[in-house]
Design an enzyme around this catalytic site. Structure first.
Site, PDB file in Angstrom:
ATOM      1  N   CYS A   1       0.836  -1.206   0.000  1.00 50.91           N
ATOM      2  CA  CYS A   1       0.000   0.000   0.000  1.00 50.91           C
ATOM      3  C   CYS A   1       0.869   1.252   0.000  1.00 50.91           C
ATOM      4  O   CYS A   1       1.390   1.664   1.047  1.00 50.91           O
ATOM      5  CB  CYS A   1      -0.931  -0.008   1.203  1.00 50.91           C
ATOM      6  SG  CYS A   1      -2.017   1.425   1.291  1.00 50.91           S
TER       7      CYS A   1
ATOM      8  N   CYS B   1      -0.472   4.088   2.160  1.00 51.57           N
ATOM      9  CA  CYS B   1      -0.308   3.839   3.598  1.00 51.57           C
ATOM     10  C   CYS B   1       1.121   4.102   4.053  1.00 51.57           C
ATOM     11  O   CYS B   1       1.355   4.715   5.098  1.00 51.57           O
ATOM     12  CB  CYS B   1      -0.657   2.393   3.941  1.00 51.57           C
ATOM     13  SG  CYS B   1      -2.303   1.862   3.484  1.00 51.57           S
ATOM     14  N   ASP B   2       2.086   3.624   3.289  1.00 60.09           N
ATOM     15  CA  ASP B   2       3.463   3.549   3.763  1.00 60.09           C
ATOM     16  C   ASP B   2       4.458   4.431   3.010  1.00 60.09           C
ATOM     17  O   ASP B   2       5.619   4.529   3.412  1.00 60.09           O
ATOM     18  CB  ASP B   2       3.950   2.098   3.674  1.00 60.09           C
ATOM     19  CG  ASP B   2       3.069   1.145   4.468  1.00 60.09           C
ATOM     20  OD1 ASP B   2       2.521   1.580   5.491  1.00 60.09           O
ATOM     21  OD2 ASP B   2       2.924  -0.019   4.057  1.00 60.09           O
TER      22      ASP B   2
END
Length: 304
Positions: free
Chosen positions: A131, A134-135
């Site tokens: 992701c 997300c990261d």
């Protein structure tokens, strides 16, 4: 012989969508049962900062959601093996029991496709990610590889480049599968592509340090030093359970829902990453779950 328990609604899946659905259904006064058999993908996300009001690990957020949801629903750590329907009543068969319910909310999620190479699972959360949104923030100013050649991979590569990562795309073929507009954006940003190559293993002691790639044309392995590897080769929705009910899915296997999270089968609702929604994020999954619970409440009370 199975014991038979009766509930108003069953929520299958205990990720953000399922936990939210269970909480809302219980708050509506519905007798609710929540099934979990495998941990949500959220549990492996090392850090979240794009969920309003929360910063921390995915596991921490998931546990907070579960603690709150279980104030309103009964929790069963059981594997749902089959769902059948007789009139307006659904029978849910698990590995230990049978349940009769008036409505079903499917929140089984989707699983990111894995490369299946050595080092991948060992280094998830330590440089291996599925992701970018997300990261990606953790890799600003660092070298990263994005694996894949479709729309998701190019979108991730462009996003990572925009936030300040040094990005290289790795694709197993000699041409990309993504839309032309995305390809134009990729090349406009001078993001290099390693063509005709696949990852054969990921190496690093405590975090990702390098990827070993195979040139499929030359049949030779070579090494690329990197700080992060973003795998974007697709998502496999977990929707097999509803196939026998006649629930419609799209060409990729995602459950088709309307704006109220209704499926084509009365009494069956779906929420989160198993649906054909455009954004696979925690915040949207929670919204889906809340809507699905509201729709289930309206459906059940209309039958009373």
């Amino acid at each position: 012989m199975y014991d038979i328990s009766t509930y108003d609604v069953a929520v299958i899946g205990a990720g953000p969508a399922g936990l939210t659905a269970a909480m809302y259904a219980g708050r509506y006064g519905l007798k609710t049962v929540l099934f979990e058999s495998t941990p949500s993908q959220l549990a492996i996300v090392p850090y979240i900062e794009n969920y309003p009001g929360f910063e921390g690990s995915g596991y921490e957020l998931l546990e907070k959601m579960k603690e709150q949801a279980l104030k309103f629903a009964e929790y069963k750590f059981e594997t749902v093996e089959e769902i059948s329907r007789d009139g307006d009543i659904f029978t849910i068969k698990t590995d230990t029991e049978e349940y009769k319910v008036k409505a079903v909310i499917v929140a089984t999620g989707g699983k990111h496709r894995e490369l299946g190479v050595p080092g991948e699972k060992e280094l998830v959360g330590r440089g291996v990610s599925y992701c970018a949104t997300c990261d990606g923030h953790f890799f600003k100013g660092k070298n990263v590889l994005v694996i894949g050649g479709g729309n998701t991979a190019l979108t991730d590569a462009i996003y990572l480049k925009e936030i300040g990562c040094d990005v290289t795309l790795v694709h197993r073929r000699d041409e990309l599968r993504a839309d032309k507009a995305l390809q134009d954006e990729l090349f406009k940003r001078n993001i290099p592509v390693i063509w005709n190559s696949v990852v054969v293993r990921i190496e690093g002691k405590d975090k990702v340090e390098r990827a070993i790639l195979l040139d499929r044309v030359k049949n030779e392995e070579f090494t690329v030093e990197t700080d992060g590897i973003f795998i974007a080769i697709g998502i496999q929705p977990q929707t097999e359970l509803v196939a026998n009910l006649g629930v419609e899915v799209d060409s990729k296997g995602y459950i088709k829902v309307d704006r109220e999270q209704k499926t084509n089968v009365p009494g069956v609702f779906a929420a989160g990453d198993c649906c054909d929604n455009p954004l696979k994020q925690v915040v949207t999954a929670c919204g889906d779950g809340a809507i699905a619970a509201h729709s289930a409440f309206k459906y059940i009370t209309s039958k009373s």
